[in-house]
Design an enzyme around this catalytic site. Sequence first.
Site, PDB file in Angstrom:
ATOM      1  N   GLU A   1       0.827  -1.211   0.000  1.00 20.34           N
ATOM      2  CA  GLU A   1       0.000   0.000   0.000  1.00 20.34           C
ATOM      3  C   GLU A   1       0.859   1.257   0.000  1.00 20.34           C
ATOM      4  OE1 GLU A   1      -0.085  -2.680   2.028  1.00 20.34           O
ATOM      5  OE2 GLU A   1      -1.911  -2.662   3.219  1.00 20.34           O
TER       6      GLU A   1
ATOM      7  N   CYS B   1      -0.344   1.244   7.509  1.00 22.37           N
ATOM      8  CA  CYS B   1      -0.922   1.529   6.201  1.00 22.37           C
ATOM      9  C   CYS B   1      -2.250   2.269   6.317  1.00 22.37           C
ATOM     10  CB  CYS B   1      -1.072   0.239   5.407  1.00 22.37           C
ATOM     11  SG  CYS B   1       0.542  -0.452   4.930  1.00 22.37           S
TER      12      CYS B   1
END
Length: 156
Positions: free
Chosen positions: A59, A90
């Site tokens: 990510e 994330c």
Amino acid sequence: MGVNQAEDQAWMRHAIRLAQRAEAQGEVPVGAVLVLDNKCIAEGWNTPITDNDPTAHAEINAMRLAGQQLDNYRLIDSTLYVTLEPCVMCMGAIAHARVKRLVFGAIDEKRGAVCSALELSNADFLNHQIDWQGEVLAETCGNLLRDFFKAKRKKL
């Protein structure tokens, strides 16, 4: 945004191919695709071992590239597709980037920070709420991870 299930599955299949790239490099197989106006603006896969960087999750890699592509650290109106429920690091980055929508595959019961171990997708202390959809192609995403770790345990 009007995203439909077929589009979600198509983008998730793209993320799965990226996860397989990570696996080929000996990394945990997680892939991510960032989409804006139904176009891929960035992609990433896990590279913490390769890059000697504990923040190099799929990510984060995709969002870093997207920020450079857009010349903006805000990823407004984008959708992030990732094969595994994001972790706390994330999710913090996703919120700070103002990603509009998150779609993930496999649930991470132990470390997931969307709806499992933590529920940061709509935490009051974050200044951005994230629309999300989980378990898109969850079986395929989960099997990729299970098979990876099963093979790793056999080598020990």
